[in-house]
Scaffold this active site. Structure first.
Site, PDB file in Angstrom:
ATOM      1  N   GLU A 127      53.802  -3.673  -7.901  1.00 42.56           N
ATOM      2  CA  GLU A 127      54.161  -2.904  -8.855  1.00 42.56           C
ATOM      3  C   GLU A 127      55.144  -1.880  -8.416  1.00 42.56           C
ATOM      4  OE1 GLU A 127      54.162  -3.471 -12.324  1.00 42.56           O
ATOM      5  OE2 GLU A 127      52.012  -4.666 -12.412  1.00 42.56           O
ATOM      6  N   CYS A 129      56.716   5.781 -13.377  1.00 38.53           N
ATOM      7  CA  CYS A 129      57.665   4.467 -13.112  1.00 38.53           C
ATOM      8  C   CYS A 129      58.616   4.111 -13.973  1.00 38.53           C
ATOM      9  CB  CYS A 129      56.734   3.491 -12.609  1.00 38.53           C
ATOM     10  SG  CYS A 129      55.700   2.861 -13.812  1.00 38.53           S
TER      11      CYS A 129
HETATM   12  P1  NAD Z   1      54.452   5.122  -1.713  1.00 39.18           P
HETATM   13  O1  NAD Z   1      54.996   3.594  -1.595  1.00 39.18           O
HETATM   14  O2  NAD Z   1      54.664   6.076  -0.844  1.00 39.18           O
HETATM   15  O3  NAD Z   1      52.785   4.989  -1.653  1.00 39.18           O
HETATM   16  C1  NAD Z   1      51.987   4.187  -2.405  1.00 39.18           C
HETATM   17  C2  NAD Z   1      50.727   3.745  -1.680  1.00 39.18           C
HETATM   18  O4  NAD Z   1      50.915   3.102  -0.468  1.00 39.18           O
HETATM   19  C3  NAD Z   1      50.073   5.088  -0.992  1.00 39.18           C
HETATM   20  O5  NAD Z   1      48.674   4.908  -1.414  1.00 39.18           O
HETATM   21  C4  NAD Z   1      50.333   4.912   0.374  1.00 39.18           C
HETATM   22  O6  NAD Z   1      49.243   5.899   1.295  1.00 39.18           O
HETATM   23  C5  NAD Z   1      50.262   3.509   0.495  1.00 39.18           C
HETATM   24  N1  NAD Z   1      50.921   2.987   2.028  1.00 39.18           N
HETATM   25  C6  NAD Z   1      52.037   3.823   2.539  1.00 39.18           C
HETATM   26  N2  NAD Z   1      52.389   3.039   3.345  1.00 39.18           N
HETATM   27  C7  NAD Z   1      51.749   1.847   3.410  1.00 39.18           C
HETATM   28  C8  NAD Z   1      51.775   0.859   4.366  1.00 39.18           C
HETATM   29  N3  NAD Z   1      52.570   0.629   5.386  1.00 39.18           N
HETATM   30  N4  NAD Z   1      50.956  -0.219   4.022  1.00 39.18           N
HETATM   31  C9  NAD Z   1      49.954  -0.197   3.140  1.00 39.18           C
HETATM   32  N5  NAD Z   1      50.073   0.871   2.235  1.00 39.18           N
HETATM   33  C10 NAD Z   1      50.954   1.895   2.548  1.00 39.18           C
HETATM   34  O7  NAD Z   1      54.637   5.404  -3.336  1.00 39.18           O
HETATM   35  P2  NAD Z   1      54.195   6.687  -3.780  1.00 39.18           P
HETATM   36  O8  NAD Z   1      55.420   7.866  -3.534  1.00 39.18           O
HETATM   37  O9  NAD Z   1      52.741   7.011  -3.684  1.00 39.18           O
HETATM   38  O10 NAD Z   1      54.515   6.559  -5.372  1.00 39.18           O
HETATM   39  C11 NAD Z   1      55.759   6.640  -6.066  1.00 39.18           C
HETATM   40  C12 NAD Z   1      56.264   5.203  -6.318  1.00 39.18           C
HETATM   41  O11 NAD Z   1      55.510   4.377  -6.803  1.00 39.18           O
HETATM   42  C13 NAD Z   1      57.695   5.082  -7.275  1.00 39.18           C
HETATM   43  O12 NAD Z   1      58.762   4.475  -6.719  1.00 39.18           O
HETATM   44  C14 NAD Z   1      57.070   4.698  -8.391  1.00 39.18           C
HETATM   45  O13 NAD Z   1      58.405   4.232  -9.253  1.00 39.18           O
HETATM   46  C15 NAD Z   1      56.251   3.972  -7.972  1.00 39.18           C
HETATM   47  N6  NAD Z   1      55.492   3.496  -9.165  1.00 39.18           N
HETATM   48  C16 NAD Z   1      55.435   2.128  -9.623  1.00 39.18           C
HETATM   49  C17 NAD Z   1      54.550   1.942 -10.651  1.00 39.18           C
HETATM   50  C18 NAD Z   1      54.751   0.509 -11.474  1.00 39.18           C
HETATM   51  O14 NAD Z   1      53.662   0.106 -12.130  1.00 39.18           O
HETATM   52  N7  NAD Z   1      55.635  -0.109 -11.229  1.00 39.18           N
HETATM   53  C19 NAD Z   1      53.614   2.665 -11.047  1.00 39.18           C
HETATM   54  C20 NAD Z   1      53.639   4.166 -10.602  1.00 39.18           C
HETATM   55  C21 NAD Z   1      54.207   4.336  -9.492  1.00 39.18           C
END
Ligand code: NAD
Length: 521
Positions: free
Chosen positions: A242, A276
């Site tokens: 997502e 999002c």
């Molecule tokens: P992010 O990708 O920075 O982090 C998301 C999660 O991934 C965190 O828990 C982080 O610790 C983890 N993570 C980071 N690097 C990783 C790796 N290499 N391997 C595994 N896990 C890792 O995103 P964010 O800043 O926390 O969230 C914002 C983003 O999320 C925005 O782009 C937003 O659009 C998206 N989002 C999407 C939805 C959806 O349903 N499509 C919903 C909410 C947020």
């Protein structure tokens, strides 16, 4: 119960983004600790799966009651570490989870019941087919900070009712909300180990991806999603991704300007634009463009920006200074390429460290970053269009495809245009709120991701479908086994089933099986 690790060099800090106050510090779970959580989950999962569904659902029902009873306290935790107004914590986090429980309580029996699969082909009529939905085993969930309670909770609940154990790695910025989830599930009577939280950062998430889980549900940015997809591909680990969005809003010439502008302002600024499904691009028919831009600016100016814990706050802070910098860069880039800042466009340092003014930009173009990259902040960029076809072309001109909205007084016209938009969800006369419809699948196309959460399709992601085929003529050798009939007979069989008209003429006449039968080996 949550694992809070005693050793390990890396730390994560939950901070109130409105004030900078440190709420709590954690050491990141080490790789062996992540592994240990998954091993533990694997040990307890079979028992959990064997627990009758009505008992699993009874726990969900208690969880729902406890969450409703503790909603004020949980909402304050969510607001303290994410910044959103308490009213949003109640409406966009807790309400969604309470209703997800309602959906699961109503739907799970029907969803998990074995279903028969009738066979249409004459050759396979003498077999009975059934679908069985088995849990994957251990589901890993990695979640973001922007909806720190509703995203991991809805995914966790879907995983649990279908008989999985779940290991959750919440965002490093918002671990406390997930620990609230853990304590609610614990108090509801969920057996130890069936749900665990591993607190940590990106590498902790990477360790979870590599830990031997059976499926991963990841919500976060496109960049992280791509990295995870590569790592998962090497392991053939099934994933739901997502990811980000750049959702367009199309306001047709017959739209009610007052209603649509209120929808745009809420859709762009709810959770300070860190959603999002935020309205990230707005296209308005030229005939109503000026009126619409003015209405949005007026309404944006009236929004009260402040600490989410204060009653009356409409827009809270950005989660982090980094996020605020991205917003500033996008607005500056738009400004330097000719966009008009109708209101906002400034860092509100007098309010607190991470506040950005609700901003309306007019006369933007697709050459600007604000219309191409995910901004994830309180900015509403608006552009005009002259025809429905142009609006559709602009809306589809994006690498993202999470959701979109169409605004019109003519619902049929809106629904017709909605079908031409490339997105996981298209709403007519509302935005963002599709996430709150428990029955509706949530997910995107293109770079916005793979797979779905929520609704029946979200439940499907939590199960392995097993097809059970049972032959009704066990004493009979099958005509397709060795001892093939003459080629002519096989051709005749194919004609019998598929040549136009022949099937009709012969239907009900001969048995397909007798056509092919010869003495079998
Ligand atoms: P992010 O990708 O920075 O982090 C998301 C999660 O991934 C965190 O828990 C982080 O610790 C983890 N993570 C980071 N690097 C990783 C790796 N290499 N391997 C595994 N896990 C890792 O995103 P964010 O800043 O926390 O969230 C914002 C983003 O999320 C925005 O782009 C937003 O659009 C998206 N989002 C999407 C939805 C959806 O349903 N499509 C919903 C909410 C947020």
């Amino acid at each position: 119960m949550p694992i809070e690790t005693p050793i390990g060099a890396r730390r994560v800090v939950s901070t109130n983004p409105a004030t900078g106050e440190v709420l709590r510090e954690f050491e990141c779970a080490s790789d062996p600790e992540v592994q240990e959580a998954v091993t533990r989950a694997r040990i307890v999962q079979p028992n959990w799966h064997e627990t009758p569904l009505r008992r699993r659902l009874a726990i969900i029902q208690i969880f729902q009651r406890l969450l409703n009873e503790r909603k004020q306290q949980v909402a304050r935790v969510i607001t303290s570490e994410s910044g959103k107004p308490v009213v949003e914590a109640l409406l966009t986090e807790i309400l969604i989870v309470l209703d997800a429980c309602r959906f699961l309580l109503e739907e799970s029996h029907r969803f998990l019941r074995e279903s028969t699969v009738p066979h249409g082909s004459l050759a396979t009529k003498a077999k009975r087919g059934r679908l069985i939905r088995d849990p994957y085993g251990v589901i890993g969930i990695i979640s973001p900070w922007n909806y720190p309670f509703s995203i991991p909770a809805t995914e966790t609940l879907a995983g649990l009712v279908t008989g999985n154990a779940v290991v959750l790695k919440p965002s490093e910025l918002t671990p406390l909300s997930s620990l609230e989830l853990a304590s609610l599930l614990h108090d509801a009577g969920l057996p130890e180990g069936v749900f665990q939280v591993v607190v940590g950062d990106g590498p902790t998430g990477a360790a979870l991806v590599e830990s031997g889980i059976d499926k991963l549900v990841f919500t976060g940015s496109v960049a992280t999603g791509r990295r995870i997809a590569q790592s998962a591909a090497a392991r053939l680990l099934p994933v739901v991704l997502e990811l980000g969005g750049k959702d367009p809003m199309i306001v047709l010439d017959d739209a009610d300007v007052d209603v649509a502008s209120s929808g745009a302002v809420w859709g762009a600024f709810v959770n300070a634009g860190q959603t999002c499904l935020s309205v990230e691009r707005c296209y308005v028919h030229r005939r109503i463009y000026d009126r619409f831009v003015s209405a949005c600016a007026e309404k944006a100016k009236r929004l009260r920006v402040g600490n989410g814990l204060n009653e009356g706050t409409d827009v809270g802070p950005m989660i982090h200074e980094r996020q605020l910098r991205t917003v500033e860069q996008h607005v500056d880039d738009a400004r330097s390429h000719g966009a008009r800042v109708v209101t906002g466009g400034e860092h509100l340092t007098s309010v607190g460290p991470n506040f950005y003014a609700p901003t309306v930009l007019a006369d933007v173009t697709h050459e600007m970053r604000i219309m191409r990259d995910e901004t994830f902040g309180p900015v509403l960029p608006i552009r005009s269009f002259d025809s429905d076809a142009e609006a559709v072309r602009l809306a589809n001109d994006s690498e993202y495809g999470l959701a979109a909205s169409l605004w019109t007084r003519d619902r049929a016209r809106g629904e017709k245009i909605a079908r031409q938009i490339n997105a996981g969800t298209v709403m007519v006369n509302d935005a963002v709120s599709c996430f709150a419809i428990s029955e509706a699948p949530h997910g995107g196309v293109k770079a916005s991701g793979i797979g779905r959460t929520h609704g029946r399709l979200g439940l499907e992601e939590m199960v392995r479908v097993k097809y059970l085929d049972s032959d009704l003529t066990p004493g009979m050798k099958k005509p397709w086994w060795y001892g093939y009939g003459p080629i002519k007979a096989v051709e005749g069989f194919l004609d019998f089933q598929f040549a136009r008209g022949l099937m009709q003429r012969l239907k009900g006449g001969m048995s397909s099986i007798t056509l092919l039968t010869r003495k079998k080996l």
